[in-house]
Structure formats: structure tokens, C-alpha cells
Scaffold this active site. Structure first.
Site, PDB file in Angstrom:
ATOM      1  N   ASN A 154       8.438  -9.130   2.757  1.00 64.77           N
ATOM      2  CA  ASN A 154       9.225  -9.061   1.518  1.00 64.77           C
ATOM      3  C   ASN A 154       9.995  -7.754   1.338  1.00 64.77           C
ATOM      4  OD1 ASN A 154       6.842  -7.701   1.095  1.00 64.77           O
ATOM      5  ND2 ASN A 154       6.580  -8.408  -1.007  1.00 64.77           N
ATOM      6  N   CYS A 285       4.174  -8.676  -4.230  1.00 65.10           N
ATOM      7  CA  CYS A 285       2.707  -8.693  -4.263  1.00 65.10           C
ATOM      8  C   CYS A 285       2.134  -8.415  -5.646  1.00 65.10           C
ATOM      9  CB  CYS A 285       2.187  -7.638  -3.300  1.00 65.10           C
ATOM     10  SG  CYS A 285       2.951  -6.025  -3.585  1.00 65.10           S
ATOM     11  N   GLU A 459      -1.126   3.650  -1.398  1.00 69.81           N
ATOM     12  CA  GLU A 459       0.091   4.178  -0.798  1.00 69.81           C
ATOM     13  C   GLU A 459       0.786   5.040  -1.841  1.00 69.81           C
ATOM     14  OE1 GLU A 459       1.958   0.562   1.009  1.00 69.81           O
ATOM     15  OE2 GLU A 459       1.232   1.492   2.857  1.00 69.81           O
TER      16      GLU A 459
HETATM   17  N1  LIG Z   1      -0.168  -4.979  -1.821  1.00 66.93           N
HETATM   18  C1  LIG Z   1       1.015  -4.786  -1.299  1.00 66.93           C
HETATM   19  O1  LIG Z   1       1.540  -3.684  -1.279  1.00 66.93           O
HETATM   20  C2  LIG Z   1       1.787  -5.951  -0.703  1.00 66.93           C
HETATM   21  C3  LIG Z   1       3.165  -5.817  -0.520  1.00 66.93           C
HETATM   22  C4  LIG Z   1       3.865  -6.885   0.012  1.00 66.93           C
HETATM   23  C5  LIG Z   1       3.215  -8.064   0.350  1.00 66.93           C
HETATM   24  N2  LIG Z   1       1.895  -8.166   0.161  1.00 66.93           N
HETATM   25  C6  LIG Z   1       1.205  -9.435   0.479  1.00 66.93           C
HETATM   26  O2  LIG Z   1       1.666  -9.947   1.721  1.00 66.93           O
HETATM   27  C7  LIG Z   1       1.589 -11.371   1.704  1.00 66.93           C
HETATM   28  C8  LIG Z   1       2.908 -11.943   2.164  1.00 66.93           C
HETATM   29  O3  LIG Z   1       3.286 -11.391   3.377  1.00 66.93           O
HETATM   30  P1  LIG Z   1       3.051 -12.124   4.774  1.00 66.93           P
HETATM   31  O4  LIG Z   1       3.151 -13.591   4.604  1.00 66.93           O
HETATM   32  O5  LIG Z   1       3.926 -11.441   5.780  1.00 66.93           O
HETATM   33  O6  LIG Z   1       1.532 -11.761   5.076  1.00 66.93           O
HETATM   34  P2  LIG Z   1       0.655 -12.110   6.353  1.00 66.93           P
HETATM   35  O7  LIG Z   1      -0.725 -11.714   6.012  1.00 66.93           O
HETATM   36  O8  LIG Z   1       0.909 -13.469   6.848  1.00 66.93           O
HETATM   37  O9  LIG Z   1       1.243 -11.149   7.493  1.00 66.93           O
HETATM   38  C9  LIG Z   1       1.307  -9.748   7.306  1.00 66.93           C
HETATM   39  C10 LIG Z   1       1.466  -9.064   8.649  1.00 66.93           C
HETATM   40  O10 LIG Z   1       0.241  -9.177   9.374  1.00 66.93           O
HETATM   41  C11 LIG Z   1       0.501  -9.604  10.707  1.00 66.93           C
HETATM   42  N3  LIG Z   1      -0.702 -10.280  11.188  1.00 66.93           N
HETATM   43  C12 LIG Z   1      -1.064 -11.575  11.027  1.00 66.93           C
HETATM   44  N4  LIG Z   1      -2.259 -11.799  11.597  1.00 66.93           N
HETATM   45  C13 LIG Z   1      -2.681 -10.610  12.122  1.00 66.93           C
HETATM   46  C14 LIG Z   1      -3.851 -10.201  12.825  1.00 66.93           C
HETATM   47  N5  LIG Z   1      -4.840 -11.028  13.100  1.00 66.93           N
HETATM   48  N6  LIG Z   1      -3.938  -8.907  13.200  1.00 66.93           N
HETATM   49  C15 LIG Z   1      -2.954  -8.026  12.910  1.00 66.93           C
HETATM   50  N7  LIG Z   1      -1.826  -8.373  12.262  1.00 66.93           N
HETATM   51  C16 LIG Z   1      -1.692  -9.650  11.861  1.00 66.93           C
HETATM   52  C17 LIG Z   1       1.740 -10.470  10.562  1.00 66.93           C
HETATM   53  O11 LIG Z   1       2.387 -10.622  11.804  1.00 66.93           O
HETATM   54  C18 LIG Z   1       2.548  -9.664   9.551  1.00 66.93           C
HETATM   55  O12 LIG Z   1       3.229  -8.611  10.188  1.00 66.93           O
HETATM   56  C19 LIG Z   1       1.262 -11.749   0.280  1.00 66.93           C
HETATM   57  O13 LIG Z   1      -0.098 -12.070   0.162  1.00 66.93           O
HETATM   58  C20 LIG Z   1       1.584 -10.490  -0.497  1.00 66.93           C
HETATM   59  O14 LIG Z   1       0.912 -10.371  -1.710  1.00 66.93           O
HETATM   60  C21 LIG Z   1       1.162  -7.140  -0.349  1.00 66.93           C
HETATM   61  C1  LIG Z   2       8.787  -2.100  -5.715  1.00 66.71           C
HETATM   62  N1  LIG Z   2       8.191  -3.392  -5.983  1.00 66.71           N
HETATM   63  C2  LIG Z   2       9.247  -4.311  -6.427  1.00 66.71           C
HETATM   64  C3  LIG Z   2       7.210  -3.269  -7.045  1.00 66.71           C
HETATM   65  C4  LIG Z   2       7.609  -3.945  -4.771  1.00 66.71           C
HETATM   66  C5  LIG Z   2       6.314  -3.341  -4.342  1.00 66.71           C
HETATM   67  C6  LIG Z   2       5.819  -3.928  -3.036  1.00 66.71           C
HETATM   68  C7  LIG Z   2       5.191  -5.272  -3.193  1.00 66.71           C
HETATM   69  O1  LIG Z   2       5.511  -6.305  -2.727  1.00 66.71           O
END
Ligand SMILES: NC(=O)c1ccc[n+]([C@@H]2O[C@H](COP(=O)([O-])OP(=O)(O)OC[C@H]3O[C@@H](n4cnc5c(N)ncnc54)[C@H](O)[C@@H]3O)[C@@H](O)[C@H]2O)c1
Ligand SMILES: C[N+](C)(C)CCCC=O
Length: 485
Positions: A154, A285, A459
Site C-alpha cells: 500500500n 493498516c 517505527e
Molecule cells: N502496521 C503497518 O504499518 C502496516 C502498514 C501497511 C500494511 N499493513 C498490513 O499489510 C497487509 C496488507 O499488505 P500485504 O497484502 O502486502 O501483506 P502480506 O502479509 O501478504 O505481505 C507482506 C509482505 O510479506 C511478504 N511475505 C509473505 N510471506 C512471507 C514469508 N513467509 N516470509 C517472509 N516474507 C513474506 C510478502 O511478499 C510481502 O512483501 C494488511 O494486513 C495491512 O494491515 C500494515
Molecule cells: C500515513 N498513513 C496514511 C497513515 C499510512 C500509514 C501506513 C499504513 O498503512
């Protein structure tokens, strides 16, 4: 000049683009049209070996510099990013489908903020001196070594720098693996860091899906892993890292509550709910996707919300007047549509949206469900799309208890004109990143991260320094050594 979407090669390793066509092919798709805009290859074991070898070499050279010298490189990189903001934003839009009206102000901008902020901190990282009579202890803040960053799709530019900037400031090297859905932007970050003076190998980018991520996490020379992704992936990565006793930061998913009390400014509350549910087409997220509205103002809130949503300009994300774009992929659109069908089947009231928008891109209308109850799937699971669930509540204690009744704990927000109540309520919500009369602000100066299943560590802010460094303590005896025999 805008960047070509087809990169010179798939990976950026040891200061240069690197290709190994033996890796699995990955097509990069523009979400607004479904067109393939680039083809790259996943990293092979040879690419990973070169990334690790060059990362270790560069880390030794980099850690030998003073913090101020390291900081100068990061702040130079920040300046280059700001100068190229438009090109980087267009690339981010092509990579993710997010509207240019967002990417111009949030993505490369917040990445540059991180480089600038941690570049500024780098020269001030010190240990401490503890006097113990004549003897004394001093501590040294040391880097961890070679770190791995793994990104979600994202915010590809932001994530690459929210991880890279503090890691590098502390004297580490990083291998960053972007999401396979959005592999283009991190390559530009790597290029810019080299241009700013970072040694070759210090920030390598390797492509691939989960198997490449797992190979990096399990590599014995890797000291730390920072993942942004879903909770199921977080579980796997955390477990694999634990096997090697590695440091981790886990930035995972959420189902965050937004509490709107009947004394809230109505337009601000609606604005907060829109920002917390429909920005980036809901692919954020920290979104406040469980919107608890005090019963007396519910219908007025829904009416204002529907009015404002009707003004969303949906369309070509490269048109700067557009403010709502497609989902990142056909797959993500299917997942979100599945949740919309569940919401309907469970008896939630569809206030607006609920359908795809015809065309080649992966668009879904901004969708609002009302009369949602806590037990419904759309109130319990992270949807990661433009779907808001509105729940009613009567009093403060009830709202707090229900808001906390979730395994997640990334974010929480409250809208009220009574600031005493705002602080009292936020104080009881179990979440890492919270908001009063606002939603989703994420300045680099503020710690960002979750509690419970939403993550481990933080972070941004000075807190990130603790997650990318470790303390060595040195006891210095000034007198004779008295041994028992
Ligand atoms: N908390 C935060 O800061 C934050 C920010 C953005 C997105 N997110 C979360 O991310 C999710 C959406 O993103 P997504 O669909 O790309 O997530 P995802 O968990 O499918 O993938 C995230 C990353 O992990 C990698 N990955 C997958 N399996 C792995 C493994 N076994 N070992 C190591 N790496 C592996 C993927 O290739 C990708 O680069 C949502 O749940 C969202 O809430 C969290
Ligand atoms: C800056 N935002 C819009 C809060 C994104 C934070 C990262 C989460 O997906």
C-alpha cells in the site's frame, strides 16, 4: 521527465541494477487499467547471496563513519527525493493505483521526512556514563548489522524509508524486499541513496514473493527483520526470526475503532471517518473501520457521510482532480467484494456503494454499512478496502469495552468536543497509534505501531532508534582486582 515503469533490471544490489532472468517472472499491473506495465524476476539464491555479501561489506564500512557523516548522506537523499517528488509520485501511482492527488503529498514526501529526521538524529546517538564510586560503566549504542525490510503493497516508497532511514542512521545495512505487487518504487530509493553517497551494497533491493522473504529472514547473516504486512505473514516471519534469535519489528494489520460522541463537531467527525476509511481506497493498516457512533446522532451522521461520499471523484488516478482510485489488484478487489457480500448476508444495512465500477481497472465504490453488530464478520476481520462499518453505542463505558474487544490494536480515534473525555477514552483504548479529533496523521516525529496482534516495536520517532541498535556496556575497574583465591 517521468520514470519509465520498466526498470533497468529487477534488483538493485551492490550499487547497481542486477538481473537474473532465471528467477520467477513477476508482472507489474497498473491497477487503473489492468495493463502490464513492467516485467521483473524474483531473486534467485545467487542474487540473495550477492545482496548479503555486499550488505555485510558495506555495513562494516558504513558503521566506521561518524553518525554525522552517515546523517549527511541521508539528508542529501531526502533533498534528492523532494526534488524528484513529482516523478516519484507518478511512479507510486502507477505501482499502486493510488491517486496522484495523494501520492504527491504523502509518499515520497513522508519517505524524505524519514531520511531527513533520522539523518538529523544520526549524529546524536550516544551511550551513557555511569559512575560507580571509583569504577565506572559506559555504554555504546551499536548497530545490529545486516537488517532485512519486507514491505506491503500500500505504501511502497514510504515503507522502504520508514525501515531504511532508521536502520542506516544507526549504522546498519538493509536488504529491502518490496511487495511483489508493487516492486518499482523501492528501486528508485536505492538509486537515490547511492547518488547521495551511500556505499554500494548498503541498501539493496531484491524482488520476490513470500519465498524470497522467507529466504532472507532465515539467512544466518541477517540480524534483524522488519515486516510490514498482514497478521498471518507476521506470525510466520516472527517465528522464523525467533529461530535465529533475531530482532524484529512487526507492523501488521488492524480493525481499529473510531468513537464518535454526540457532542463531536459533525463535519470534523465525518471528515475523520472519511480519512480513516477511504483514503488510498481503504488500503491503510491504521484505518478506523469500526465507526462507533452515539445512537442519537447516527442518522444525521450517516446522511452527512453519504452526501460527502457522493462528492468523491473516482477515475484515472493520474488526473490530479481524482481523489479515489482502484484497489491494488484484481485479487484484492475480489477479497473486498467477498466481505461486502458477507455484510449484506449478515443483515447489515447498505447505506451506499457496495458494487464494482465497470471498466478494466480494479475499482470498488466507497461502501458504508450501518446497523453493524460486533459479531458480524465485517466488524471483526480486516477488509483492507473501502468498506466502513458503522455501529451504534449508548454510553462511554460500553463503547470502550466494545472497541477493545478485538485481537488487533493498531490504532484508535475519538471525536468529542469534551477534551477531558477525549483523553479519558483514549487512555483506556488498547492501541498503539491514537487520535483525538483527527485520524491517520503519521508524522515521522510520532511513534507508529500496534499492540496485541497488530505488532511488535515502533517505527518512526526516537523510538525506532532502539529497534535498530543495541547497547554494549563496558565496566571499567580503576583499582586492583580482588579474587577469592
Ligand atoms: N502496521 C503497518 O504499518 C502496516 C502498514 C501497511 C500494511 N499493513 C498490513 O499489510 C497487509 C496488507 O499488505 P500485504 O497484502 O502486502 O501483506 P502480506 O502479509 O501478504 O505481505 C507482506 C509482505 O510479506 C511478504 N511475505 C509473505 N510471506 C512471507 C514469508 N513467509 N516470509 C517472509 N516474507 C513474506 C510478502 O511478499 C510481502 O512483501 C494488511 O494486513 C495491512 O494491515 C500494515
Ligand atoms: C500515513 N498513513 C496514511 C497513515 C499510512 C500509514 C501506513 C499504513 O498503512
Amino acid at each position: 521527465m517521468t520514470y519509465d515503469t520498466q526498470p533497468n533490471a529487477s534488483h538493485f544490489v551492490d550499487g547497481a541494477y542486477l538481473e537474473d532472468a532465471a528467477g520467477d517472472p513477476i508482472d507489474v499491473v497498473y491497477p487503473a487499467t489492468g495493463a502490464v506495465i513492467a516485467r521483473i524476476h524474483a531473486a534467485t539464491p545467487a542474487v540473495i547471496a550477492k545482496a548479503v555479501e555486499s550488505g555485510l561489506r558495506a555495513q562494516a564500512e558504513w558503521a566506521a563513519l561518524s553518525g554525522r557523516e552517515r546523517g549527511r548522506v541521508l539528508t542529501r537523499a531526502a533533498r534528492i527525493m523532494r526534488d524528484r517528488n513529482r516523478d516519484l509520485s507518478v511512479l507510486e501511482t502507477r505501482d499502486t493505483g493510488k491517486p496522484l492527488s495523494e501520492t504527491l503529498y504523502v509518499d515520497a514526501t513522508s519517505a524524505a521526512d524519514a531520511l531527513e529526521y533520522f539523518g538529523g538524529l544520526a549524529g546524536s546517538l550516544t551511550g551513557e556514563h555511569v559512575q560507580l564510586g571509583q569504577d565506572w560503566v559506559y555504554t555504546i549504542r551499536e548497530p545490529l548489522g545486516l537488517c532485512v525490510g519486507i514491505g506491503a503493497w500500500n505504501y511502497p516508497t514510504q515503507i522502504s524509508c520508514w525501515k531504511g532511514a532508521p536502520a542506516l542512521a544507526c549504522g546498519n545495512a538493509m536488504i529491502f524486499k518490496p511487495s511483489e505487487e508493487t516492486p518499482l518504487c523501492a528501486l528508485k530509493v536505492a538509486e537515490i541513496l547511492v547518488e547521495a553517497g551511500a556505499p554500494a551494497g548498503l541498501y539493496n533491493v531484491v524482488q520476490g514473493a513470500g519465498a524470497v522473504g522467507a529466504a532472507l529472514v532465515g539467512h544466518p547473516d541477517v540480524a534483524k527483520v522488519s515486516l510490514t504486512g498482514s497478521v498471518p505473514t507476521g506470525r510466520k516471519v516472527y517465528a522464523a526470526a525467533a529461530d535465529g534469535m533475531k530482532h524484529v519489528t512487526m507492523e501488521l494489520g488492524g480493525k481499529s475503532p473510531l468513537l464518535i460522541f454526540d457532542d463531536a463537531d459533525p463535519d470534523d467527525a465525518v471528515g475523520g471517518a472519511i480519512l480513516g476509511n477511504f483514503y488510498s481506497s481503504g488500503q491503510v493498516c491504521s484505518n478506523g473501520t469500526r465507526v462507533f457512533v452515539q445512537r442519537g446522532i447516527k442518522e444525521a451522521f450517516l446522511a452527512r457521510l453519504a452526501e460527502r461520499l457522493a462528492q468523491a471523484k473516482i477515475g484515472d488516478p493520474l488526473d490530479e482532480s481524482v481523489n479515489f482510485g482502484p484497489m491494488v489488484s484484481a485479487r484484492q478487489r475480489e477479497i473486498v467484494l467477498g466481505y461486502i457480500e458477507k455484510g449484506k448476508a449478515e443483515g447489515a444495512r447498505l447505506v451506499c456503494g457496495g458494487s464494482v465500477i465497470d471498466g478494466d481497472g480494479f475499482y470498488i465504490q466507497p461502501t458504508v454499512f450501518a446497523d453493524v453488530t460486533d459479531d458480524m464478520v465485517i466488524a471483526r476481520e480486516e477488509i483492507f478496502g473501502p468498506v466502513m462499518a458503522v455501529l451504534d453505542f449508548d454510553d462511554e463505558a460500553e463503547a470502550i469495552a466494545r472497541a477493545n474487544n478485538t485481537p488487533f490494536g493498531l490504532s484508535a480515534g475519538v471525536f468529542t468536543r469534551d477534551l477531558a473525555r477525549g483523553h479519558r477514552v483514549i487512555g483506556q483504548l488498547r492501541a498503539g497509534s491514537c487520535f483525538i479529533n483527527s485520524y491517520n496523521d503519521a508524522p515521522v516525529e510520532a511513534p507508529f505501531g500496534g499492540v496485541k496482534m497488530s505488532g511488535v516495536g515502533r517505527e518512526n520517532s526516537k523510538a525506532a532508534i532502539h529497534h535498530y541498535s543495541q547497547l554494549k556496556s563496558v565496566y571499567v575497574r580503576m583499582g586492583r582486582v580482588e579474587a577469592p583465591f
